[in-house]
Design a protein around this motif. Structure first.
Motif, PDB file in Angstrom:
ATOM      1  N   GLY A 209      10.417  15.678  43.849  1.00  0.00           N
ATOM      2  CA  GLY A 209      10.266  17.135  43.922  1.00  0.00           C
ATOM      3  C   GLY A 209      10.716  17.808  42.633  1.00  0.00           C
TER       4      GLY A 209
ATOM      5  N   GLU B  32      20.250  15.509  36.822  1.00  0.00           N
ATOM      6  CA  GLU B  32      20.254  14.341  37.707  1.00  0.00           C
ATOM      7  C   GLU B  32      21.627  13.686  37.645  1.00  0.00           C
ATOM      8  OE1 GLU B  32      18.315  12.814  40.060  1.00  0.00           O
ATOM      9  OE2 GLU B  32      20.027  11.447  40.137  1.00  0.00           O
TER      10      GLU B  32
ATOM     11  N   SER C  53      14.347   4.325  48.696  1.00  0.00           N
ATOM     12  CA  SER C  53      13.087   4.204  49.421  1.00  0.00           C
ATOM     13  C   SER C  53      12.209   5.428  49.195  1.00  0.00           C
ATOM     14  CB  SER C  53      13.304   3.963  50.902  1.00  0.00           C
ATOM     15  OG  SER C  53      12.045   3.724  51.484  1.00  0.00           O
ATOM     16  N   GLY C  54      11.400   5.751  50.221  1.00  0.00           N
ATOM     17  CA  GLY C  54      10.386   6.768  49.992  1.00  0.00           C
ATOM     18  C   GLY C  54       9.304   6.153  49.147  1.00  0.00           C
TER      19      GLY C  54
ATOM     20  N   GLY D  98       6.465   4.366  50.276  1.00  0.00           N
ATOM     21  CA  GLY D  98       5.077   4.347  50.729  1.00  0.00           C
ATOM     22  C   GLY D  98       4.486   5.695  50.358  1.00  0.00           C
TER      23      GLY D  98
ATOM     24  N   ARG E 248      11.250   3.152  44.225  1.00  0.00           N
ATOM     25  CA  ARG E 248      11.672   4.438  43.662  1.00  0.00           C
ATOM     26  C   ARG E 248      12.376   4.260  42.332  1.00  0.00           C
ATOM     27  NH1 ARG E 248      12.125   8.677  47.298  1.00  0.00           N
ATOM     28  NH2 ARG E 248      12.936   9.834  45.507  1.00  0.00           N
TER      29      ARG E 248
ATOM     30  N   ILE F 172      25.941  18.320  39.586  1.00  0.00           N
ATOM     31  CA  ILE F 172      26.168  19.755  39.791  1.00  0.00           C
ATOM     32  C   ILE F 172      27.083  19.908  41.008  1.00  0.00           C
ATOM     33  CG2 ILE F 172      25.066  21.982  40.309  1.00  0.00           C
ATOM     34  CD1 ILE F 172      24.500  20.755  37.443  1.00  0.00           C
TER      35      ILE F 172
ATOM     36  N   ASP G  88      13.434  17.398  50.375  1.00  0.00           N
ATOM     37  CA  ASP G  88      14.440  17.115  51.410  1.00  0.00           C
ATOM     38  C   ASP G  88      15.465  18.243  51.549  1.00  0.00           C
ATOM     39  OD1 ASP G  88      13.191  14.724  51.789  1.00  0.00           O
ATOM     40  OD2 ASP G  88      14.953  13.471  51.468  1.00  0.00           O
TER      41      ASP G  88
HETATM   42  C1  LIG Z   1      15.075   4.795  54.076  1.00  0.00           C
HETATM   43  C2  LIG Z   1      14.063   5.834  53.734  1.00  0.00           C
HETATM   44  C3  LIG Z   1      12.717   5.496  53.710  1.00  0.00           C
HETATM   45  C4  LIG Z   1      11.773   6.439  53.361  1.00  0.00           C
HETATM   46  N1  LIG Z   1      10.467   6.075  53.272  1.00  0.00           N
HETATM   47  C5  LIG Z   1       9.560   6.964  52.821  1.00  0.00           C
HETATM   48  C6  LIG Z   1       8.223   6.556  52.565  1.00  0.00           C
HETATM   49  O1  LIG Z   1       7.863   5.399  52.739  1.00  0.00           O
HETATM   50  N2  LIG Z   1       7.358   7.496  52.109  1.00  0.00           N
HETATM   51  C7  LIG Z   1       7.726   8.781  51.875  1.00  0.00           C
HETATM   52  O2  LIG Z   1       6.884   9.596  51.453  1.00  0.00           O
HETATM   53  N3  LIG Z   1       8.995   9.181  52.098  1.00  0.00           N
HETATM   54  C8  LIG Z   1       9.909   8.308  52.542  1.00  0.00           C
HETATM   55  N4  LIG Z   1      11.203   8.699  52.714  1.00  0.00           N
HETATM   56  C9  LIG Z   1      11.555  10.093  52.438  1.00  0.00           C
HETATM   57  C10 LIG Z   1      11.676  10.328  50.941  1.00  0.00           C
HETATM   58  O3  LIG Z   1      12.522   9.357  50.363  1.00  0.00           O
HETATM   59  C11 LIG Z   1      12.257  11.712  50.651  1.00  0.00           C
HETATM   60  O4  LIG Z   1      11.695  12.654  51.510  1.00  0.00           O
HETATM   61  C12 LIG Z   1      11.990  12.111  49.207  1.00  0.00           C
HETATM   62  O5  LIG Z   1      12.662  11.251  48.335  1.00  0.00           O
HETATM   63  C13 LIG Z   1      12.418  13.552  48.939  1.00  0.00           C
HETATM   64  O6  LIG Z   1      12.295  13.844  47.577  1.00  0.00           O
HETATM   65  P1  LIG Z   1      13.244  14.938  46.901  1.00  0.00           P
HETATM   66  O7  LIG Z   1      12.797  15.040  45.490  1.00  0.00           O
HETATM   67  O8  LIG Z   1      13.257  16.161  47.732  1.00  0.00           O
HETATM   68  O9  LIG Z   1      14.720  14.364  47.012  1.00  0.00           O
HETATM   69  P2  LIG Z   1      15.365  12.956  46.489  1.00  0.00           P
HETATM   70  O10 LIG Z   1      14.312  11.931  46.317  1.00  0.00           O
HETATM   71  O11 LIG Z   1      16.483  12.685  47.399  1.00  0.00           O
HETATM   72  O12 LIG Z   1      15.888  13.354  45.063  1.00  0.00           O
HETATM   73  C14 LIG Z   1      17.020  14.145  44.891  1.00  0.00           C
HETATM   74  C15 LIG Z   1      17.619  13.805  43.541  1.00  0.00           C
HETATM   75  O13 LIG Z   1      18.673  14.727  43.287  1.00  0.00           O
HETATM   76  C16 LIG Z   1      19.794  14.017  42.781  1.00  0.00           C
HETATM   77  N5  LIG Z   1      20.970  14.833  43.149  1.00  0.00           N
HETATM   78  C17 LIG Z   1      21.438  15.072  44.399  1.00  0.00           C
HETATM   79  N6  LIG Z   1      22.494  15.900  44.353  1.00  0.00           N
HETATM   80  C18 LIG Z   1      22.695  16.191  43.051  1.00  0.00           C
HETATM   81  C19 LIG Z   1      23.641  17.000  42.372  1.00  0.00           C
HETATM   82  N7  LIG Z   1      24.568  17.703  43.048  1.00  0.00           N
HETATM   83  N8  LIG Z   1      23.576  17.070  41.023  1.00  0.00           N
HETATM   84  C20 LIG Z   1      22.630  16.376  40.334  1.00  0.00           C
HETATM   85  N9  LIG Z   1      21.710  15.582  40.926  1.00  0.00           N
HETATM   86  C21 LIG Z   1      21.729  15.509  42.271  1.00  0.00           C
HETATM   87  C22 LIG Z   1      19.723  12.657  43.478  1.00  0.00           C
HETATM   88  O14 LIG Z   1      20.424  11.672  42.751  1.00  0.00           O
HETATM   89  C23 LIG Z   1      18.223  12.407  43.515  1.00  0.00           C
HETATM   90  O15 LIG Z   1      17.753  11.730  42.373  1.00  0.00           O
HETATM   91  C24 LIG Z   1      12.172   7.769  53.069  1.00  0.00           C
HETATM   92  C25 LIG Z   1      13.527   8.102  53.109  1.00  0.00           C
HETATM   93  C26 LIG Z   1      14.461   7.154  53.425  1.00  0.00           C
HETATM   94  C27 LIG Z   1      15.914   7.534  53.442  1.00  0.00           C
END
Ligand SMILES: Cc1cc2nc3c(=O)[nH]c(=O)nc-3n(C[C@H](O)[C@H](O)[C@H](O)COP(=O)(O)OP(=O)(O)OC[C@H]3O[C@@H](n4cnc5c(N)ncnc54)[C@H](O)[C@@H]3O)c2cc1C
Length: 466
Positions: free
Chosen positions: A14, A33, A44-45, A47, A115, A139, A307
């Motif tokens: 995202g 990050e 994960s995430g 697929g 990932r 942060i 998320d």
């Molecule tokens: C076990 C598991 C299996 C999954 N399988 C799938 C799948 O197969 N397909 C699918 O589409 N989705 C899957 N998901 C869901 C998917 O992983 C998430 O919905 C997706 O990663 C969300 O993306 P995001 O960018 O919102 O957050 P994230 O991917 O969680 O990225 C957030 C980032 O922010 C960083 N961060 C957090 N807090 C701070 C802070 N305070 N300061 C600086 N950096 C910070 C973290 O290190 C991370 O890199 C799965 C989730 C899990 C837990």
């Protein structure tokens, strides 16, 4: 203290898309990050759904095994059904069907990539567009003005960085959501715990069993439906696979690992492990929002995406595509708001309007009914009364029993119908309670389908003699 147009916390899928879109529009953009590199926790995430190829074609066409070596296509899905003795009762395989409307969704169910490789690859699109990526930067809190409005972020070292718009792309435990007041904490019915094992496996053997020329299957991912554990997903990569399962925090009645161990210890699973020479590589346990509807996602100068906003799909928790799509929408709203010089919540309401209209928002139109059905069937962790106990034999009887040559076919059909009747006292009330709300949500959207069906049935009814 330095100032940015857009500050993004998090460099997951995202955050990277948000940073790319904002930077391409010429906004001074930074994304922070906490890991040493994006995707460090490999949470994960992995697929990746075809909507990513539809909405982000210019990016996704670049995803190739030479840049993301773990990549592997799952052109179909394989369902394994295990009864309460962990005996395999059926295996089914499904390819994309005729009702699928666009390429590449006609070709694959998911494209899989670790990932730890995918996230850095995606982040590079943002840095190439001019966004600054600051890694190893946690942060800790938000900076606010005298009126209590968010105007920046503060690192763990105490540095304050100011920005016109702050985007929370920081995942499930979101500092931005918490300190902006948008989401002080998740309720137990909004959040799941997902234990997962990662196995390495022999590339050639995976190809032989699951690959394009495989005998047993054709580039399949697996879903394991069981009576004694919540539905488990198996995502197969170039050199290994993940097996995981999840349920809501308020719903576990045993240690979550004990459920996954039951599955891993079952004969069919062990048989698969031996066939591809798989070895345990990593144990993971992650939180994942799994909501019936996203939380409030904007306030003055702040938007939440992915998320952090509770956007994983309410049925299967696909979260990577929703994170990327909401990231793109939030960036577009930020570009407009900054150009108008108005980043107030009144102006950022446009973000909510946009995501509700998008493919991500449409998912939640049946969020409540779909999730309630799933929670009470496939993802149940109840031990006393588990609906999978009747569902699996019923499903098997309906779909596979007619292959049997033990009696004349007419006799077999009578036997099957008699058996099915035994399950109906449980199945019918269940369908009335949990299935009908789903049907009614679907019908509302597709009202024209129902009259057509009724008309067809009417025409098929035998006419009474006058
Ligand atoms: C076990 C598991 C299996 C999954 N399988 C799938 C799948 O197969 N397909 C699918 O589409 N989705 C899957 N998901 C869901 C998917 O992983 C998430 O919905 C997706 O990663 C969300 O993306 P995001 O960018 O919102 O957050 P994230 O991917 O969680 O990225 C957030 C980032 O922010 C960083 N961060 C957090 N807090 C701070 C802070 N305070 N300061 C600086 N950096 C910070 C973290 O290190 C991370 O890199 C799965 C989730 C899990 C837990």
């Amino acid at each position: 203290m330095s100032g940015y147009d857009v500050i993004i916390v998090g460099a997951g899928p995202g955050g990277s898309i948000t940073a790319k879109v904002a930077a391409e529009a010429g906004l001074k953009t930074v994304f922070f990050e906490r890991g040493r590199k994006p995707g460090e926790k490999n949470a994960s995430g992995c697929g990746l759904g075809p909507r990513m190829w539809r909405e982000f074609p210019n990016i996704m066409k670049e995803l190739k095994p030479d840049v993301v070596p773990s990549m592997r296509m799952a052109s179909c899905v394989m369902n394994h059904y295990l009864d309460k003795d962990l005996k395999e009762r059926a295996i089914e395989m499904y390819y994309p069907t005729d009702s699928v409307t666009y390429d590449p969704a006609k070709k694959f169910i998911t494209m899989n990539a670790y990932r730890s490789e995918f996230d850095p690859w995606l982040a590079k699109f943002a840095t190439d567009a001019g966004a600054e990526l600051k890694t190893s930067m946690l942060i800790k809190r938000l900076v606010k003005d005298d009126a209590g409005k968010v105007i920046g972020v503060q690192t763990e070292k105490g540095d304050k960085i100011l920005g016109k718009i702050i985007i929370g792309a920081d995942g499930v435990i979101s500092t931005v959501a918490r300190f902006s007041g948008l989401n002080p904490r998740w309720r137990s019915d909004q959040i799941t715990l997902v234990p997962q094992y990662d196995f390495s496996a022999d590339r050639e053997k995976i190809d032989k069993i699951y690959g394009p020329d495989g005998v047993l299957a054709n580039a399949a991912d697996g879903i394991w439906w069981g009576v004694t554990f919540p539905a488990a997903y198996q995502v197969i990569f170039g050199d290994g696979f993940h097996i995981g399962l999840g349920s809501w925090m308020g719903q576990w009645i045993k240690n979550p690992i004990s459920y996954i161990n039951q599955l891993v210890g079952s004969k069919p699973f062990q048989r698969m492990i031996k066939a591809i020479d798989a070895k345990p590589r990593e144990v993971q346990s992650h939180l994942l929002p799994w909501t019936k509807e996203p939380i409030k996602t904007y306030t003055d100068n702040v938007m939440l995406i992915g998320d952090a906003g509770g956007f994983p799909c309410p049925l299967e928790a696909e979260g990577v595509y929703p994170a990327m799509e909401t990231g793109k929408l939030a960036a577009e709203v930020a570009i407009k708001a900054i150009s108008e010089g108005d980043t107030s919540k009144k102006n950022l309401k446009l973000y909510e309007d946009k995501w509700k209209e998008s493919s991500v928002g449409i998912e939640f139109q049946a969020g409540e009914s779909l999730q309630t059905l799933w929670k009470n069937l496939f993802f149940s962790t109840q031990s006393e009364k588990n609906n999978m106990e009747w569902f699996i034999p019923l499903h098997v009887e309906m779909n596979g029993a007619h292959y049997d040559w033990s009696e004349p076919h007419i006799v077999r059909f009578r036997q099957i119908l008699n058996k099915i009747q035994e399950y109906l006292p449980e199945a019918i009330p269940f369908m009335m309670k949990y299935g009908m709300p789903v049907l009614s949500d679907i019908m509302e959207e597709n009202a024209s389908t129902f009259p057509l069906l009724m008309k067809m049935l009417e025409n098929m009814r035998p006419k009474k003699k006058k």
